[in-house]
Design an enzyme around this catalytic site. Sequence first.
Site, PDB file in Angstrom:
ATOM      1  N   ASP A  23      27.364  48.787  46.634  1.00 60.68           N
ATOM      2  CA  ASP A  23      28.566  48.601  47.443  1.00 60.68           C
ATOM      3  C   ASP A  23      28.171  47.993  48.781  1.00 60.68           C
ATOM      4  O   ASP A  23      27.306  48.525  49.487  1.00 60.68           O
ATOM      5  CB  ASP A  23      29.240  49.960  47.650  1.00 60.68           C
ATOM      6  CG  ASP A  23      30.630  49.838  48.267  1.00 60.68           C
ATOM      7  OD1 ASP A  23      30.852  48.941  49.091  1.00 60.68           O
ATOM      8  OD2 ASP A  23      31.502  50.664  47.914  1.00 60.68           O
ATOM      9  N   ALA A  37      29.473  39.199  45.943  1.00 61.28           N
ATOM     10  CA  ALA A  37      28.980  37.963  45.336  1.00 61.28           C
ATOM     11  C   ALA A  37      29.578  37.632  43.973  1.00 61.28           C
ATOM     12  O   ALA A  37      29.527  36.478  43.552  1.00 61.28           O
ATOM     13  CB  ALA A  37      27.455  38.027  45.207  1.00 61.28           C
ATOM     14  N   CYS A  83      40.797  34.258  49.158  1.00 65.24           N
ATOM     15  CA  CYS A  83      41.604  33.308  48.397  1.00 65.24           C
ATOM     16  C   CYS A  83      43.059  33.770  48.454  1.00 65.24           C
ATOM     17  O   CYS A  83      43.703  34.015  47.446  1.00 65.24           O
ATOM     18  CB  CYS A  83      41.122  33.212  46.954  1.00 65.24           C
ATOM     19  SG  CYS A  83      41.922  31.867  46.050  1.00 65.24           S
ATOM     20  N   GLU A 115      26.808  42.883  44.737  1.00 66.16           N
ATOM     21  CA  GLU A 115      28.002  43.021  43.900  1.00 66.16           C
ATOM     22  C   GLU A 115      28.097  44.453  43.403  1.00 66.16           C
ATOM     23  O   GLU A 115      27.150  44.988  42.826  1.00 66.16           O
ATOM     24  CB  GLU A 115      27.958  42.043  42.722  1.00 66.16           C
ATOM     25  CG  GLU A 115      29.067  42.228  41.712  1.00 66.16           C
ATOM     26  CD  GLU A 115      30.460  42.222  42.345  1.00 66.16           C
ATOM     27  OE1 GLU A 115      31.253  43.135  42.029  1.00 66.16           O
ATOM     28  OE2 GLU A 115      30.756  41.304  43.146  1.00 66.16           O
TER      29      GLU A 115
END
Length: 559
Positions: A421, A373, A495, A397
Amino acid sequence: MTGPSEPRDERFSAGGPRGGSARPPAGDRAGRPRDAERSGGGERGPRYAPDDAGRSGGGRGAGRYAGPERSREGRRPVGGERAERPARPGERSPREGRFGAGRRPGRPAVDLPRHVAYQAIAAVHRDDAYANLVLPAMLRDEGLTGRDAAFATELTYGTLRHTGTLDAIITDAAGRDVQRIDPPVRDALRLGAYQLLHTRVPAHAAVSSTVDLVRAVGPGATGFANAVLREVATRDLDGWVAKLAPSEQTDPIGHLALAYSHPQWIVRAFAEALGGDLGETRRLLIEDNERPPVHLCARPGLVDPIELADEVGGAPGAFSPYAVYLPGGAPGELPAVAEGRAHVQDEGSQLVANALAVAPLDGPDGRWLDLCAGPGGKAGLLGALAAQRGARLTAVEVAEHRARLVVQATRGLPVNVLNTDGRTVGSDPKLPEDHFDRVLVDAPCTGLGSLRRRPESRWRRQPSDLPPLTRLQRELLTAALRAVRPGGLVAYVTCSPHIVETHVTVTEASRRAGFPVDFVDARPLLPAGMPGLGDGPTVQLWPQRHGTDAMFLAVLRRG
Protein backbone atom coordinates in the site's frame (compact mmCIF):
# COMPACT_ATOMS: atom_id res chain seq x y z
CA MET A 1 -6.43 5.58 -12.56
CA THR A 2 -9.86 4.14 -11.89
CA GLY A 3 -11.32 2.93 -8.65
CA PRO A 4 -9.81 -0.03 -6.85
CA SER A 5 -12.47 -2.51 -8.00
CA GLU A 6 -12.50 -1.44 -11.63
CA PRO A 7 -9.83 -2.60 -14.09
CA ARG A 8 -7.95 0.34 -15.53
CA ASP A 9 -7.96 0.60 -19.27
CA GLU A 10 -4.53 1.75 -20.38
CA ARG A 11 -4.09 -1.55 -22.23
CA PHE A 12 -7.37 -1.39 -24.10
CA SER A 13 -8.93 0.98 -26.57
CA ALA A 14 -11.82 0.92 -29.00
CA GLY A 15 -11.95 2.02 -32.56
CA GLY A 16 -9.42 3.32 -35.00
CA PRO A 17 -8.37 6.92 -35.67
CA ARG A 18 -11.37 8.88 -36.68
CA GLY A 19 -12.42 8.74 -40.28
CA GLY A 20 -10.30 5.64 -40.70
CA SER A 21 -7.02 7.52 -40.94
CA ALA A 22 -4.49 9.07 -38.61
CA ARG A 23 -5.47 11.96 -36.37
CA PRO A 24 -4.58 15.33 -37.91
CA PRO A 25 -1.32 16.95 -36.86
CA ALA A 26 -1.18 19.20 -33.84
CA GLY A 27 -1.48 22.39 -35.84
CA ASP A 28 -4.70 21.23 -37.47
CA ARG A 29 -6.23 20.15 -34.16
CA ALA A 30 -5.19 23.35 -32.46
CA GLY A 31 -6.57 25.59 -35.17
CA ARG A 32 -9.82 23.80 -35.96
CA PRO A 33 -12.31 23.76 -33.05
CA ARG A 34 -15.04 21.19 -33.34
CA ASP A 35 -18.58 22.18 -34.20
CA ALA A 36 -20.80 21.88 -31.18
CA GLU A 37 -23.60 20.61 -33.36
CA ARG A 38 -21.92 17.49 -34.69
CA SER A 39 -20.09 14.48 -33.41
CA GLY A 40 -18.04 13.85 -36.49
CA GLY A 41 -17.48 14.96 -40.04
CA GLY A 42 -19.03 13.43 -43.10
CA GLU A 43 -19.63 9.70 -43.32
CA ARG A 44 -17.98 8.55 -40.11
CA GLY A 45 -18.88 4.92 -39.68
CA PRO A 46 -18.11 2.43 -36.94
CA ARG A 47 -14.66 0.90 -36.96
CA TYR A 48 -13.76 -2.44 -35.44
CA ALA A 49 -11.31 -2.63 -32.60
CA PRO A 50 -12.89 -3.56 -29.27
CA ASP A 51 -11.84 -1.82 -26.08
CA ASP A 52 -9.80 -4.93 -25.30
CA ALA A 53 -8.06 -4.38 -28.61
CA GLY A 54 -4.93 -6.07 -27.39
CA ARG A 55 -6.81 -9.34 -27.09
CA SER A 56 -9.15 -9.23 -30.07
CA GLY A 57 -8.95 -10.97 -33.40
CA GLY A 58 -8.95 -9.45 -36.85
CA GLY A 59 -6.31 -7.58 -38.72
CA ARG A 60 -5.63 -3.89 -39.04
CA GLY A 61 -8.71 -2.20 -40.47
CA ALA A 62 -10.44 -5.58 -40.75
CA GLY A 63 -13.77 -4.36 -39.55
CA ARG A 64 -14.39 -0.98 -41.14
CA TYR A 65 -17.82 -0.85 -42.71
CA ALA A 66 -19.80 1.89 -44.37
CA GLY A 67 -20.98 4.33 -41.75
CA PRO A 68 -24.37 5.95 -41.40
CA GLU A 69 -25.07 9.55 -42.11
CA ARG A 70 -25.52 11.66 -38.99
CA SER A 71 -28.22 14.08 -38.09
CA ARG A 72 -27.72 17.64 -37.01
CA GLU A 73 -26.27 16.87 -33.57
CA GLY A 74 -24.26 13.80 -34.39
CA ARG A 75 -27.16 11.34 -34.14
CA ARG A 76 -28.20 8.91 -36.83
CA PRO A 77 -31.71 9.14 -38.27
CA VAL A 78 -33.90 6.12 -38.79
CA GLY A 79 -35.18 7.36 -42.12
CA GLY A 80 -33.38 8.16 -45.31
CA GLU A 81 -32.82 6.49 -48.67
CA ARG A 82 -32.12 2.80 -48.23
CA ALA A 83 -33.13 1.19 -51.56
CA GLU A 84 -29.63 1.05 -53.00
CA ARG A 85 -27.84 0.10 -49.76
CA PRO A 86 -25.82 -3.14 -49.92
CA ALA A 87 -26.29 -5.83 -47.31
CA ARG A 88 -24.89 -4.76 -43.95
CA PRO A 89 -22.86 -6.90 -41.55
CA GLY A 90 -24.95 -9.20 -39.41
CA GLU A 91 -27.95 -9.18 -41.79
CA ARG A 92 -29.08 -12.56 -43.07
CA SER A 93 -28.10 -13.81 -46.49
CA PRO A 94 -28.85 -17.09 -48.28
CA ARG A 95 -25.22 -18.11 -47.78
CA GLU A 96 -25.10 -17.39 -44.04
CA GLY A 97 -28.58 -18.52 -43.06
CA ARG A 98 -30.20 -17.36 -39.84
CA PHE A 99 -27.02 -17.42 -37.77
CA GLY A 100 -24.52 -15.43 -39.84
CA ALA A 101 -21.01 -16.87 -39.88
CA GLY A 102 -20.20 -19.99 -37.92
CA ARG A 103 -23.64 -21.50 -37.29
CA ARG A 104 -23.66 -24.06 -34.48
CA PRO A 105 -26.32 -26.66 -33.64
CA GLY A 106 -28.65 -25.56 -30.88
CA ARG A 107 -27.96 -21.84 -31.31
CA PRO A 108 -31.02 -19.56 -30.84
CA ALA A 109 -32.60 -18.50 -34.13
CA VAL A 110 -30.88 -15.14 -34.44
CA ASP A 111 -27.87 -14.13 -36.50
CA LEU A 112 -24.54 -14.59 -34.77
CA PRO A 113 -23.27 -10.96 -34.53
CA ARG A 114 -26.48 -9.86 -32.83
CA HIS A 115 -26.44 -12.91 -30.60
CA VAL A 116 -22.88 -12.14 -29.46
CA ALA A 117 -23.75 -8.48 -28.86
CA TYR A 118 -26.75 -9.50 -26.78
CA GLN A 119 -24.71 -11.94 -24.69
CA ALA A 120 -22.07 -9.28 -23.98
CA ILE A 121 -24.68 -6.68 -23.01
CA ALA A 122 -26.48 -9.18 -20.80
CA ALA A 123 -23.21 -10.12 -19.07
CA VAL A 124 -22.53 -6.46 -18.30
CA HIS A 125 -25.95 -5.93 -16.74
CA ARG A 126 -26.41 -9.36 -15.17
CA ASP A 127 -22.91 -10.08 -13.88
CA ASP A 128 -21.39 -6.58 -13.58
CA ALA A 129 -18.93 -7.69 -16.25
CA TYR A 130 -16.80 -5.32 -18.27
CA ALA A 131 -17.45 -5.22 -22.00
CA ASN A 132 -13.76 -4.80 -22.81
CA LEU A 133 -13.11 -8.14 -21.12
CA VAL A 134 -16.08 -10.29 -22.14
CA LEU A 135 -16.68 -9.21 -25.74
CA PRO A 136 -13.24 -10.08 -27.20
CA ALA A 137 -13.45 -13.56 -25.69
CA MET A 138 -16.91 -14.04 -27.17
CA LEU A 139 -15.72 -12.91 -30.59
CA ARG A 140 -12.86 -15.39 -30.44
CA ASP A 141 -15.07 -18.22 -29.21
CA GLU A 142 -17.56 -17.69 -32.03
CA GLY A 143 -14.90 -17.14 -34.68
CA LEU A 144 -16.24 -13.72 -35.61
CA THR A 145 -13.86 -11.46 -37.54
CA GLY A 146 -14.05 -8.69 -40.09
CA ARG A 147 -17.43 -7.14 -40.83
CA ASP A 148 -19.39 -9.46 -38.54
CA ALA A 149 -17.07 -8.69 -35.63
CA ALA A 150 -17.35 -4.99 -36.46
CA PHE A 151 -21.12 -5.18 -36.35
CA ALA A 152 -21.20 -7.09 -33.04
CA THR A 153 -18.74 -4.61 -31.52
CA GLU A 154 -20.67 -1.58 -32.70
CA LEU A 155 -23.94 -2.97 -31.34
CA THR A 156 -22.38 -3.83 -27.98
CA TYR A 157 -20.55 -0.61 -27.25
CA GLY A 158 -23.16 1.62 -28.85
CA THR A 159 -26.00 0.08 -26.87
CA LEU A 160 -24.06 0.33 -23.61
CA ARG A 161 -23.07 3.96 -24.21
CA HIS A 162 -26.61 5.03 -25.00
CA THR A 163 -28.43 2.94 -22.39
CA GLY A 164 -29.85 5.92 -20.50
CA THR A 165 -31.54 7.49 -23.51
CA LEU A 166 -32.64 4.12 -24.90
CA ASP A 167 -34.27 3.30 -21.57
CA ALA A 168 -36.20 6.58 -21.57
CA ILE A 169 -37.47 5.88 -25.09
CA ILE A 170 -38.38 2.25 -24.34
CA THR A 171 -40.23 3.36 -21.20
CA ASP A 172 -42.35 5.74 -23.25
CA ALA A 173 -42.91 3.28 -26.09
CA ALA A 174 -43.83 0.44 -23.71
CA GLY A 175 -46.05 2.49 -21.43
CA ARG A 176 -44.25 1.08 -18.43
CA ASP A 177 -40.98 1.77 -16.65
CA VAL A 178 -38.13 -0.07 -18.32
CA GLN A 179 -37.08 -1.50 -14.95
CA ARG A 180 -40.36 -3.45 -14.85
CA ILE A 181 -39.44 -5.34 -18.03
CA ASP A 182 -37.76 -8.72 -17.54
CA PRO A 183 -33.98 -8.19 -17.82
CA PRO A 184 -33.40 -10.49 -20.84
CA VAL A 185 -36.20 -8.83 -22.79
CA ARG A 186 -35.05 -5.40 -21.62
CA ASP A 187 -31.54 -5.97 -22.98
CA ALA A 188 -32.92 -7.27 -26.27
CA LEU A 189 -35.13 -4.17 -26.60
CA ARG A 190 -32.14 -1.93 -25.94
CA LEU A 191 -30.24 -3.70 -28.69
CA GLY A 192 -33.13 -3.35 -31.10
CA ALA A 193 -33.77 0.28 -30.25
CA TYR A 194 -30.10 1.09 -30.79
CA GLN A 195 -30.28 -0.38 -34.29
CA LEU A 196 -33.41 1.63 -35.06
CA LEU A 197 -32.11 4.95 -33.79
CA HIS A 198 -28.35 4.86 -34.33
CA THR A 199 -27.68 2.73 -37.42
CA ARG A 200 -28.89 2.39 -40.99
CA VAL A 201 -30.09 -1.15 -40.45
CA PRO A 202 -33.56 -1.15 -42.05
CA ALA A 203 -36.36 -0.87 -39.52
CA HIS A 204 -37.94 -4.19 -40.56
CA ALA A 205 -34.60 -5.99 -40.08
CA ALA A 206 -33.98 -4.40 -36.67
CA VAL A 207 -37.49 -5.28 -35.49
CA SER A 208 -37.62 -8.84 -36.86
CA SER A 209 -34.13 -9.77 -35.65
CA THR A 210 -34.90 -8.44 -32.17
CA VAL A 211 -38.21 -10.31 -32.04
CA ASP A 212 -36.27 -13.46 -33.00
CA LEU A 213 -33.91 -12.74 -30.13
CA VAL A 214 -36.78 -12.21 -27.67
CA ARG A 215 -38.31 -15.48 -28.86
CA ALA A 216 -35.12 -17.17 -27.66
CA VAL A 217 -34.61 -15.33 -24.35
CA GLY A 218 -38.20 -14.43 -23.35
CA PRO A 219 -40.64 -16.43 -25.49
CA GLY A 220 -43.77 -15.02 -23.89
CA ALA A 221 -42.84 -11.44 -24.76
CA THR A 222 -42.53 -11.57 -28.56
CA GLY A 223 -45.76 -9.66 -29.19
CA PHE A 224 -44.84 -7.09 -26.59
CA ALA A 225 -41.36 -6.62 -28.08
CA ASN A 226 -42.77 -6.29 -31.59
CA ALA A 227 -45.22 -3.59 -30.46
CA VAL A 228 -42.59 -1.65 -28.49
CA LEU A 229 -40.07 -1.62 -31.32
CA ARG A 230 -42.67 -0.59 -33.89
CA GLU A 231 -43.51 2.33 -31.64
CA VAL A 232 -39.80 3.20 -31.26
CA ALA A 233 -39.54 3.23 -35.06
CA THR A 234 -42.23 5.92 -35.40
CA ARG A 235 -39.65 8.63 -34.62
CA ASP A 236 -35.98 9.17 -35.29
CA LEU A 237 -33.68 10.01 -32.41
CA ASP A 238 -34.11 13.76 -32.77
CA GLY A 239 -37.86 13.26 -32.61
CA TRP A 240 -37.63 11.22 -29.42
CA VAL A 241 -35.30 13.75 -27.81
CA ALA A 242 -37.70 16.55 -28.73
CA LYS A 243 -40.53 14.61 -27.07
CA LEU A 244 -38.78 13.36 -23.92
CA ALA A 245 -35.91 15.69 -23.03
CA PRO A 246 -36.44 18.59 -20.62
CA SER A 247 -36.40 22.06 -22.12
CA GLU A 248 -32.91 23.22 -23.06
CA GLN A 249 -33.81 26.70 -21.82
CA THR A 250 -35.20 25.77 -18.40
CA ASP A 251 -33.19 22.60 -17.67
CA PRO A 252 -30.05 22.56 -19.83
CA ILE A 253 -28.32 19.86 -17.77
CA GLY A 254 -31.33 17.55 -17.97
CA HIS A 255 -31.62 18.19 -21.70
CA LEU A 256 -27.98 17.38 -22.37
CA ALA A 257 -28.15 14.28 -20.17
CA LEU A 258 -31.00 12.72 -22.13
CA ALA A 259 -29.89 13.96 -25.56
CA TYR A 260 -26.36 12.60 -25.14
CA SER A 261 -27.01 9.71 -22.75
CA HIS A 262 -25.02 10.62 -19.63
CA PRO A 263 -26.24 10.71 -16.01
CA GLN A 264 -27.16 14.22 -14.95
CA TRP A 265 -24.62 14.32 -12.12
CA ILE A 266 -21.82 13.60 -14.59
CA VAL A 267 -23.04 16.26 -17.03
CA ARG A 268 -23.15 18.74 -14.14
CA ALA A 269 -19.61 17.81 -13.06
CA PHE A 270 -18.32 18.25 -16.63
CA ALA A 271 -20.02 21.62 -16.97
CA GLU A 272 -18.55 22.80 -13.67
CA ALA A 273 -15.05 21.68 -14.69
CA LEU A 274 -15.50 23.54 -17.99
CA GLY A 275 -16.41 26.76 -16.23
CA GLY A 276 -20.11 26.50 -17.03
CA ASP A 277 -19.58 26.46 -20.80
CA LEU A 278 -22.54 24.35 -21.93
CA GLY A 279 -21.49 24.50 -25.58
CA GLU A 280 -18.19 22.85 -24.80
CA THR A 281 -19.93 20.47 -22.42
CA ARG A 282 -22.06 19.37 -25.36
CA ARG A 283 -18.94 18.78 -27.47
CA LEU A 284 -17.42 16.72 -24.66
CA LEU A 285 -20.55 14.55 -24.39
CA ILE A 286 -20.54 14.00 -28.15
CA GLU A 287 -16.88 12.98 -28.00
CA ASP A 288 -17.61 10.61 -25.11
CA ASN A 289 -20.03 8.77 -27.40
CA GLU A 290 -17.41 8.25 -30.11
CA ARG A 291 -15.21 5.18 -30.37
CA PRO A 292 -11.71 6.28 -29.32
CA PRO A 293 -8.64 5.40 -31.38
CA VAL A 294 -5.92 3.06 -30.23
CA HIS A 295 -2.77 4.86 -29.05
CA LEU A 296 0.60 3.16 -28.75
CA CYS A 297 3.49 4.42 -26.64
CA ALA A 298 6.87 3.90 -28.32
CA ARG A 299 9.18 3.25 -25.40
CA PRO A 300 12.10 5.68 -25.52
CA GLY A 301 15.42 4.03 -26.15
CA LEU A 302 13.72 0.89 -27.45
CA VAL A 303 11.95 2.07 -30.60
CA ASP A 304 11.68 5.34 -32.51
CA PRO A 305 8.03 6.47 -32.82
CA ILE A 306 8.34 7.25 -36.54
CA GLU A 307 9.84 3.84 -37.18
CA LEU A 308 7.13 2.26 -35.05
CA ALA A 309 4.44 4.10 -37.03
CA ASP A 310 5.91 2.73 -40.26
CA GLU A 311 6.17 -0.74 -38.76
CA VAL A 312 2.52 -0.90 -37.66
CA GLY A 313 1.00 1.14 -40.47
CA GLY A 314 0.03 3.96 -38.11
CA ALA A 315 0.90 7.63 -37.73
CA PRO A 316 2.93 9.62 -35.18
CA GLY A 317 0.87 11.26 -32.46
CA ALA A 318 -0.12 14.90 -32.43
CA PHE A 319 1.32 15.79 -29.03
CA SER A 320 3.21 13.10 -27.13
CA PRO A 321 6.70 12.51 -28.53
CA TYR A 322 6.11 8.78 -27.99
CA ALA A 323 2.55 8.41 -29.33
CA VAL A 324 1.57 6.43 -32.41
CA TYR A 325 -2.02 6.26 -33.64
CA LEU A 326 -3.18 2.88 -34.90
CA PRO A 327 -5.70 2.55 -37.74
CA GLY A 328 -7.36 -0.38 -35.95
CA GLY A 329 -6.77 -4.07 -35.44
CA ALA A 330 -5.35 -5.96 -32.49
CA PRO A 331 -2.31 -4.18 -30.98
CA GLY A 332 -1.57 -7.11 -28.69
CA GLU A 333 -0.59 -9.10 -31.77
CA LEU A 334 1.97 -6.51 -32.93
CA PRO A 335 5.60 -7.65 -32.56
CA ALA A 336 6.57 -4.29 -31.02
CA VAL A 337 4.03 -4.78 -28.22
CA ALA A 338 4.80 -8.47 -27.73
CA GLU A 339 8.53 -7.67 -27.51
CA GLY A 340 8.10 -4.81 -25.01
CA ARG A 341 9.25 -2.06 -27.36
CA ALA A 342 5.83 -0.41 -27.16
CA HIS A 343 2.62 -0.65 -25.18
CA VAL A 344 -0.99 0.49 -25.56
CA GLN A 345 -1.51 3.76 -23.70
CA ASP A 346 -3.72 6.79 -24.21
CA GLU A 347 -1.75 9.80 -25.38
CA GLY A 348 -2.94 11.82 -22.38
CA SER A 349 -1.47 9.27 -19.99
CA GLN A 350 1.82 9.50 -21.85
CA LEU A 351 1.83 13.29 -21.59
CA VAL A 352 1.25 13.47 -17.83
CA ALA A 353 3.88 10.81 -17.06
CA ASN A 354 6.40 12.50 -19.33
CA ALA A 355 5.67 15.87 -17.68
CA LEU A 356 7.04 14.54 -14.39
CA ALA A 357 10.17 13.25 -16.11
CA VAL A 358 10.97 16.53 -17.92
CA ALA A 359 10.22 18.93 -15.05
CA PRO A 360 13.39 20.84 -14.00
CA LEU A 361 14.93 19.48 -10.81
CA ASP A 362 17.92 20.62 -8.75
CA GLY A 363 20.10 18.07 -7.01
CA PRO A 364 20.15 14.27 -7.35
CA ASP A 365 17.80 12.65 -9.83
CA GLY A 366 18.23 8.89 -9.64
CA ARG A 367 15.38 7.67 -7.41
CA TRP A 368 11.90 7.73 -8.91
CA LEU A 369 8.64 6.42 -7.45
CA ASP A 370 5.30 5.43 -8.98
CA LEU A 371 3.03 5.14 -5.97
CA CYS A 372 -0.05 3.62 -7.73
CA ALA A 373 1.51 1.73 -10.61
CA GLY A 374 -1.02 -0.88 -11.78
CA PRO A 375 -1.47 -2.04 -14.46
CA GLY A 376 1.87 -0.54 -15.52
CA GLY A 377 1.46 1.78 -18.49
CA LYS A 378 2.96 4.85 -16.87
CA ALA A 379 5.53 2.72 -15.04
CA GLY A 380 6.60 1.31 -18.41
CA LEU A 381 7.16 4.77 -19.86
CA LEU A 382 8.88 6.11 -16.74
CA GLY A 383 11.03 3.00 -16.51
CA ALA A 384 12.20 3.45 -20.11
CA LEU A 385 13.00 7.12 -19.44
CA ALA A 386 14.78 6.21 -16.21
CA ALA A 387 16.95 3.70 -18.11
CA GLN A 388 18.13 6.47 -20.43
CA ARG A 389 19.08 8.71 -17.50
CA GLY A 390 20.70 6.26 -15.12
CA ALA A 391 17.75 6.42 -12.70
CA ARG A 392 15.72 3.64 -11.10
CA LEU A 393 11.96 3.47 -10.58
CA THR A 394 10.19 1.92 -7.60
CA ALA A 395 6.67 0.91 -8.67
CA VAL A 396 4.12 0.34 -5.90
CA GLU A 397 0.84 -1.51 -6.40
CA VAL A 398 -1.45 -2.67 -3.61
CA ALA A 399 -3.40 -5.33 -5.56
CA GLU A 400 -1.41 -8.52 -6.09
CA HIS A 401 -2.76 -9.33 -9.55
CA ARG A 402 -2.12 -5.77 -10.74
CA ALA A 403 1.39 -5.87 -9.27
CA ARG A 404 2.01 -8.90 -11.48
CA LEU A 405 0.85 -6.87 -14.47
CA VAL A 406 3.36 -4.15 -13.54
CA VAL A 407 6.13 -6.75 -13.40
CA GLN A 408 5.18 -7.92 -16.89
CA ALA A 409 4.88 -4.37 -18.22
CA THR A 410 8.32 -3.31 -16.94
CA ARG A 411 10.33 -6.44 -17.63
CA GLY A 412 13.86 -5.52 -18.74
CA LEU A 413 13.63 -1.99 -17.34
CA PRO A 414 15.27 -0.57 -14.16
CA VAL A 415 12.05 -0.99 -12.17
CA ASN A 416 11.54 -2.56 -8.76
CA VAL A 417 7.92 -3.57 -8.12
CA LEU A 418 6.54 -3.55 -4.57
CA ASN A 419 3.20 -5.21 -3.80
CA THR A 420 2.20 -2.95 -0.93
CA ASP A 421 0.00 0.00 0.00
CA GLY A 422 1.48 3.33 -1.05
CA ARG A 423 0.18 4.93 2.13
CA THR A 424 2.80 3.00 4.14
CA VAL A 425 5.50 5.54 3.31
CA GLY A 426 7.63 5.99 6.42
CA SER A 427 6.50 2.74 8.07
CA ASP A 428 7.69 0.45 5.26
CA PRO A 429 11.52 0.36 5.13
CA LYS A 430 11.33 0.05 1.33
CA LEU A 431 9.38 3.32 1.19
CA PRO A 432 11.37 5.76 3.34
CA GLU A 433 10.43 9.37 3.82
CA ASP A 434 12.44 12.23 2.28
CA HIS A 435 14.03 9.78 -0.15
CA PHE A 436 12.74 10.01 -3.74
CA ASP A 437 13.52 12.68 -6.31
CA ARG A 438 10.44 12.33 -8.50
CA VAL A 439 7.11 10.77 -7.44
CA LEU A 440 4.03 9.98 -9.52
CA VAL A 441 0.62 9.61 -7.86
CA ASP A 442 -1.75 8.23 -10.49
CA ALA A 443 -4.56 8.12 -7.99
CA PRO A 444 -7.62 5.83 -8.00
CA CYS A 445 -10.57 7.90 -9.21
CA THR A 446 -14.04 7.70 -10.71
CA GLY A 447 -12.59 7.36 -14.22
CA LEU A 448 -14.95 9.99 -15.62
CA GLY A 449 -12.20 11.06 -17.98
CA SER A 450 -12.24 7.74 -19.85
CA LEU A 451 -15.96 7.15 -20.34
CA ARG A 452 -15.49 6.85 -24.09
CA ARG A 453 -13.35 3.75 -23.47
CA ARG A 454 -15.62 2.25 -20.78
CA PRO A 455 -19.19 2.34 -22.09
CA GLU A 456 -20.79 0.82 -18.99
CA SER A 457 -18.93 2.87 -16.37
CA ARG A 458 -21.03 6.02 -16.77
CA TRP A 459 -24.05 4.07 -15.50
CA ARG A 460 -22.19 2.34 -12.67
CA ARG A 461 -20.52 5.30 -11.05
CA GLN A 462 -22.53 7.22 -8.45
CA PRO A 463 -21.94 10.47 -6.53
CA SER A 464 -21.62 8.31 -3.42
CA ASP A 465 -18.36 6.92 -4.85
CA LEU A 466 -16.66 10.28 -4.40
CA PRO A 467 -16.14 10.56 -0.60
CA PRO A 468 -14.13 7.33 -0.15
CA LEU A 469 -12.18 7.95 -3.34
CA THR A 470 -11.26 11.53 -2.51
CA ARG A 471 -10.19 10.49 0.99
CA LEU A 472 -7.92 7.84 -0.55
CA GLN A 473 -6.57 10.38 -3.05
CA ARG A 474 -5.62 12.82 -0.27
CA GLU A 475 -3.96 10.06 1.74
CA LEU A 476 -1.91 8.88 -1.22
CA LEU A 477 -0.86 12.39 -2.19
CA THR A 478 0.09 13.15 1.42
CA ALA A 479 2.19 9.96 1.45
CA ALA A 480 3.87 11.01 -1.79
CA LEU A 481 4.76 14.39 -0.32
CA ARG A 482 6.36 12.59 2.62
CA ALA A 483 8.25 10.26 0.30
CA VAL A 484 9.80 12.98 -1.86
CA ARG A 485 12.94 14.74 -0.67
CA PRO A 486 12.97 18.49 -0.05
CA GLY A 487 13.23 20.12 -3.46
CA GLY A 488 11.85 17.02 -5.16
CA LEU A 489 8.78 16.83 -7.38
CA VAL A 490 5.40 15.11 -7.07
CA ALA A 491 2.99 14.76 -10.01
CA TYR A 492 -0.63 14.17 -9.01
CA VAL A 493 -2.68 12.64 -11.84
CA THR A 494 -6.28 11.51 -12.19
CA CYS A 495 -8.30 10.30 -15.16
CA SER A 496 -11.20 12.47 -14.05
CA PRO A 497 -12.01 16.15 -14.48
CA HIS A 498 -14.30 16.22 -11.43
CA ILE A 499 -13.27 19.27 -9.42
CA VAL A 500 -13.51 17.41 -6.11
CA GLU A 501 -11.03 14.80 -7.38
CA THR A 502 -8.67 17.36 -8.87
CA HIS A 503 -8.39 20.87 -7.47
CA VAL A 504 -9.99 20.13 -4.09
CA THR A 505 -7.85 17.05 -3.46
CA VAL A 506 -4.59 18.78 -4.41
CA THR A 507 -5.35 21.91 -2.41
CA GLU A 508 -6.35 19.97 0.71
CA ALA A 509 -3.37 17.59 0.62
CA SER A 510 -0.84 20.38 0.11
CA ARG A 511 -2.43 22.41 2.91
CA ARG A 512 -2.22 19.49 5.34
CA ALA A 513 1.32 18.43 4.43
CA GLY A 514 2.95 20.08 7.44
CA PHE A 515 5.74 21.61 5.34
CA PRO A 516 5.89 24.07 2.44
CA VAL A 517 4.55 22.80 -0.91
CA ASP A 518 4.73 24.91 -4.06
CA PHE A 519 2.75 24.44 -7.28
CA VAL A 520 4.86 24.18 -10.43
CA ASP A 521 3.26 25.52 -13.62
CA ALA A 522 2.55 22.30 -15.52
CA ARG A 523 1.83 23.94 -18.89
CA PRO A 524 5.47 24.32 -19.99
CA LEU A 525 5.97 20.63 -19.21
CA LEU A 526 3.66 19.70 -22.07
CA PRO A 527 4.53 20.05 -25.77
CA ALA A 528 4.63 23.57 -27.14
CA GLY A 529 1.56 24.55 -29.10
CA MET A 530 -0.97 22.43 -27.25
CA PRO A 531 -4.26 24.34 -27.24
CA GLY A 532 -6.67 24.83 -24.37
CA LEU A 533 -4.37 24.28 -21.39
CA GLY A 534 -5.99 26.99 -19.31
CA ASP A 535 -4.42 29.49 -16.93
CA GLY A 536 -2.28 27.05 -14.95
CA PRO A 537 -0.59 26.04 -12.78
CA THR A 538 -2.52 22.75 -13.17
CA VAL A 539 -3.54 21.27 -16.51
CA GLN A 540 -6.73 19.52 -17.57
CA LEU A 541 -6.68 17.59 -20.84
CA TRP A 542 -9.94 16.95 -22.71
CA PRO A 543 -11.18 14.56 -25.41
CA GLN A 544 -12.86 17.37 -27.36
CA ARG A 545 -9.78 19.63 -27.20
CA HIS A 546 -6.86 17.24 -27.37
CA GLY A 547 -8.21 13.87 -28.47
CA THR A 548 -7.01 12.31 -25.20
CA ASP A 549 -8.71 11.01 -22.11
CA ALA A 550 -9.59 13.79 -19.66
CA MET A 551 -6.38 13.59 -17.62
CA PHE A 552 -5.69 16.08 -14.81
CA LEU A 553 -2.11 17.03 -13.85
CA ALA A 554 -0.74 18.98 -10.90
CA VAL A 555 3.02 19.19 -10.25
CA LEU A 556 4.14 20.02 -6.71
CA ARG A 557 7.60 20.84 -5.38
CA ARG A 558 8.33 20.10 -1.74
CA GLY A 559 9.88 23.05 0.03
